[in-house]
Design a protein around this motif. Structure first.
Motif, PDB file in Angstrom:
ATOM      1  N   PRO A 134       0.818  -1.214   0.000  1.00 53.41           N
ATOM      2  CA  PRO A 134       0.000   0.000   0.000  1.00 53.41           C
ATOM      3  C   PRO A 134       0.849   1.260   0.000  1.00 53.41           C
ATOM      4  CG  PRO A 134       0.063  -0.963   2.191  1.00 53.41           C
ATOM      5  CD  PRO A 134       0.745  -1.944   1.283  1.00 53.41           C
ATOM      6  N   GLU A 135       0.248   2.358  -0.445  1.00 43.12           N
ATOM      7  CA  GLU A 135       0.917   3.655  -0.358  1.00 43.12           C
ATOM      8  C   GLU A 135       1.023   4.042   1.120  1.00 43.12           C
ATOM      9  OE1 GLU A 135       2.212   5.380  -2.824  1.00 43.12           O
ATOM     10  OE2 GLU A 135       1.604   3.832  -4.276  1.00 43.12           O
ATOM     11  N   ALA A 136       2.205   4.451   1.538  1.00 45.28           N
ATOM     12  CA  ALA A 136       2.402   4.826   2.947  1.00 45.28           C
ATOM     13  C   ALA A 136       3.680   5.627   3.057  1.00 45.28           C
ATOM     14  CB  ALA A 136       2.473   3.591   3.832  1.00 45.28           C
ATOM     15  N   THR A 137       3.717   6.535   4.016  1.00 51.09           N
ATOM     16  CA  THR A 137       4.917   7.321   4.273  1.00 51.09           C
ATOM     17  C   THR A 137       5.172   7.393   5.777  1.00 51.09           C
ATOM     18  OG1 THR A 137       3.662   9.392   4.337  1.00 51.09           O
ATOM     19  CG2 THR A 137       4.640   8.749   2.209  1.00 51.09           C
ATOM     20  N   LEU A 138       6.395   7.723   6.114  1.00 51.57           N
ATOM     21  CA  LEU A 138       6.806   7.911   7.502  1.00 51.57           C
ATOM     22  C   LEU A 138       7.643   9.169   7.568  1.00 51.57           C
ATOM     23  CD1 LEU A 138       6.889   6.437  10.370  1.00 51.57           C
ATOM     24  CD2 LEU A 138       9.163   5.660   9.674  1.00 51.57           C
ATOM     25  N   THR A 139       7.368  10.027   8.527  1.00 55.98           N
ATOM     26  CA  THR A 139       8.191  11.224   8.669  1.00 55.98           C
ATOM     27  C   THR A 139       9.441  10.891   9.488  1.00 55.98           C
ATOM     28  OG1 THR A 139       7.181  11.992  10.738  1.00 55.98           O
ATOM     29  CG2 THR A 139       6.107  12.644   8.664  1.00 55.98           C
ATOM     30  N   GLN A 140      10.447  11.708   9.347  1.00 56.23           N
ATOM     31  CA  GLN A 140      11.670  11.516  10.128  1.00 56.23           C
ATOM     32  C   GLN A 140      11.370  11.658  11.618  1.00 56.23           C
ATOM     33  OE1 GLN A 140      15.044  13.355   8.336  1.00 56.23           O
ATOM     34  NE2 GLN A 140      16.280  13.368  10.201  1.00 56.23           N
ATOM     35  N   ALA A 141      10.450  12.547  11.965  1.00 53.96           N
ATOM     36  CA  ALA A 141      10.074  12.708  13.373  1.00 53.96           C
ATOM     37  C   ALA A 141       9.425  11.430  13.899  1.00 53.96           C
ATOM     38  CB  ALA A 141       9.111  13.884  13.530  1.00 53.96           C
ATOM     39  N   GLN A 142       8.570  10.801  13.099  1.00 56.55           N
ATOM     40  CA  GLN A 142       7.944   9.547  13.518  1.00 56.55           C
ATOM     41  C   GLN A 142       8.987   8.441  13.648  1.00 56.55           C
ATOM     42  OE1 GLN A 142       5.020   9.423  10.324  1.00 56.55           O
ATOM     43  NE2 GLN A 142       3.356   9.679  11.800  1.00 56.55           N
ATOM     44  N   LEU A 143       9.955   8.413  12.738  1.00 51.40           N
ATOM     45  CA  LEU A 143      11.041   7.430  12.819  1.00 51.40           C
ATOM     46  C   LEU A 143      11.790   7.577  14.132  1.00 51.40           C
ATOM     47  CD1 LEU A 143      13.002   5.299  11.746  1.00 51.40           C
ATOM     48  CD2 LEU A 143      14.169   7.112  10.488  1.00 51.40           C
ATOM     49  N   TYR A 144      12.109   8.796  14.518  1.00 55.97           N
ATOM     50  CA  TYR A 144      12.782   9.018  15.792  1.00 55.97           C
ATOM     51  C   TYR A 144      11.894   8.585  16.957  1.00 55.97           C
ATOM     52  CZ  TYR A 144      16.412  11.764  13.407  1.00 55.97           C
ATOM     53  OH  TYR A 144      17.459  12.167  12.608  1.00 55.97           O
ATOM     54  N   GLY A 145      10.582   8.760  16.808  1.00 56.89           N
ATOM     55  CA  GLY A 145       9.662   8.297  17.843  1.00 56.89           C
ATOM     56  C   GLY A 145       9.679   6.793  17.992  1.00 56.89           C
ATOM     57  N   VAL A 146       9.769   6.082  16.859  1.00 54.51           N
ATOM     58  CA  VAL A 146       9.853   4.614  16.882  1.00 54.51           C
ATOM     59  C   VAL A 146      11.120   4.174  17.608  1.00 54.51           C
ATOM     60  CG1 VAL A 146      10.256   2.593  15.411  1.00 54.51           C
ATOM     61  CG2 VAL A 146       8.444   4.224  14.830  1.00 54.51           C
ATOM     62  N   VAL A 147      12.248   4.758  17.234  1.00 54.60           N
ATOM     63  CA  VAL A 147      13.532   4.389  17.841  1.00 54.60           C
ATOM     64  C   VAL A 147      13.525   4.674  19.340  1.00 54.60           C
ATOM     65  CG1 VAL A 147      16.004   4.911  17.867  1.00 54.60           C
ATOM     66  CG2 VAL A 147      14.789   4.702  15.684  1.00 54.60           C
ATOM     67  N   ASN A 148      12.942   5.782  19.738  1.00 52.42           N
ATOM     68  CA  ASN A 148      12.895   6.131  21.162  1.00 52.42           C
ATOM     69  C   ASN A 148      11.978   5.199  21.938  1.00 52.42           C
ATOM     70  OD1 ASN A 148      13.705   8.014  23.325  1.00 52.42           O
ATOM     71  ND2 ASN A 148      11.536   8.533  23.373  1.00 52.42           N
ATOM     72  N   ALA A 149      10.847   4.805  21.336  1.00 48.06           N
ATOM     73  CA  ALA A 149       9.937   3.878  22.005  1.00 48.06           C
ATOM     74  C   ALA A 149      10.620   2.545  22.274  1.00 48.06           C
ATOM     75  CB  ALA A 149       8.683   3.676  21.158  1.00 48.06           C
ATOM     76  N   ILE A 150      11.422   2.078  21.334  1.00 45.25           N
ATOM     77  CA  ILE A 150      12.173   0.834  21.535  1.00 45.25           C
ATOM     78  C   ILE A 150      13.210   1.013  22.639  1.00 45.25           C
ATOM     79  CG2 ILE A 150      13.818  -0.759  20.482  1.00 45.25           C
ATOM     80  CD1 ILE A 150      10.980  -1.205  19.527  1.00 45.25           C
ATOM     81  N   ARG A 151      13.861   2.164  22.663  1.00 44.64           N
ATOM     82  CA  ARG A 151      14.874   2.433  23.700  1.00 44.64           C
ATOM     83  C   ARG A 151      14.261   2.370  25.099  1.00 44.64           C
ATOM     84  NH1 ARG A 151      16.511   6.731  26.645  1.00 44.64           N
ATOM     85  NH2 ARG A 151      14.959   8.104  25.673  1.00 44.64           N
ATOM     86  N   LEU A 152      13.030   2.839  25.248  1.00 48.86           N
ATOM     87  CA  LEU A 152      12.378   2.896  26.550  1.00 48.86           C
ATOM     88  C   LEU A 152      11.656   1.601  26.923  1.00 48.86           C
ATOM     89  CD1 LEU A 152      10.828   6.485  26.299  1.00 48.86           C
ATOM     90  CD2 LEU A 152      12.919   5.811  27.500  1.00 48.86           C
TER      91      LEU A 152
END
Length: 285
Positions: A134-152
């Motif tokens: 499917p068509e989908a996008t991710l912002t760089q801010a959301q990417l950083y949110g993903v990485v931070n959620a995993i860190r925590l």
């Protein structure tokens, strides 16, 4: 779709760690936690299929997702029940109408590079060209949110090590986090969980898959089969994983730690915001 109801599942979760004695660098005996790896032999309609090595946190979902990602069943409603019994280390799968040509479809087994030794029945590239993401996008801010959620995220890895983690996100919101001895088990468990949800709310269009492990062809193919168009890893990507991702139009992002990342394929799906990355490190002459 079949009119059969969703399958009946036991809830046979097992302890994820056990304590053992180890000797540290000072020669002192200390009690530490290690992952509790165990064997689970899967039987489908009384026919032995495969033995999976797993932590055993969500064995029914693991088996369901394994059958899905191996393309042995096309719909969750083909499964009548999955019963796990840790006393004998077995998972009994009962289908409503059997699996067509199961012997032929499982005759060829490809051993993959997955930690804990993964395997895929049949040709790795079967049906890849039929996948339309499917068509989908991710912002760089959301990417950083993903990485931070995993860190925590609290995890077995933090207390015992030696496991891989995978997670499913909607944007930067974590929907599910799974750990197992192999990343292929963790993604299969997520696939099984997705299959049990409302299909209208659990399409892959707005989802991001995260793994702590490298992006091999197996991980890329499974993500694509789940309809998830964006994959993030704190590790890198293999040559075959890269080739398959380009072939299906999957966005693969690796080396994702803190604010650093590399987008290997599908960069058109990533909305870059370079100003969020901070300043470049100074290079001394």
């Amino acid at each position: 779709m079949s009119s059969f109801p969703l399958p009946q599942l036991t809830r046979a979760s097992a302890p994820l760690t056990r304590e053992v004695l180890a000797v540290n660098e000072f020669g002192e005996a200390t009690t530490v936690s290690i992952p509790a790896e165990r064997a689970l032999t899967v039987y489908v309609d009384k026919r032995e299929l495969v033995t999976l090595m797993t932590l055993g946190a969500n064995p029914e979902l693991l088996v369901l997702g394994f059958l899905r990602n191996q393309r042995l069943v096309r719909s969750v409603q083909e499964i009548e029940s999955i019963t796990v019994d840790w006393e004998v280390g077995a998972a009994a799968v009962k289908t409503h109408e059997g699996i067509t040509n199961v012997e032929e479809r499982t005759a060829k087994c490809v051993v993959t590079t997955g930690c804990g030794q993964g395997s895929v029945f049949g040709d790795l590239m079967d049906e890849v060209d039929s996948i339309v993401l499917p068509e989908a996008t991710l912002t760089q801010a959301q990417l950083y949110g993903v990485v931070n959620a995993i860190r925590l995220q609290e995890s077995t890895y933090k207390s015992a090590g030696s496991v891989h983690g995978c997670a499913l996100f909607r944007g930067e919101d974590m929907l599910l986090f799974v750990e197992d001895v192999g990343r292929h088990n963790a993604i299969d468990t997520i696939a099984g969980w997705m299959w049990l949800q409302d299909p209208d709310s659990m399409s892959g269009a707005d989802k991001v898959f995260y793994t702590t492990g490298r992006l091999t062809s197996e991980m890329v193919i499974k993500s694509a089969q789940m309809g998830v168009p964006i994959v993030v890893s704190r590790s890198g990507i293999t040559q075959m994983g890269h080739a398959v991702a380009e072939r299906v139009g999957l966005c693969t992002i690796g080396r994702a730690t803190n604010k650093h990342f590399l987008c290997y394929t599908g960069a058109e799906r990533l909305q870059l915001q370079p100003e969020l990355a901070g300043t470049r490190p100074r290079v001394l002459a």
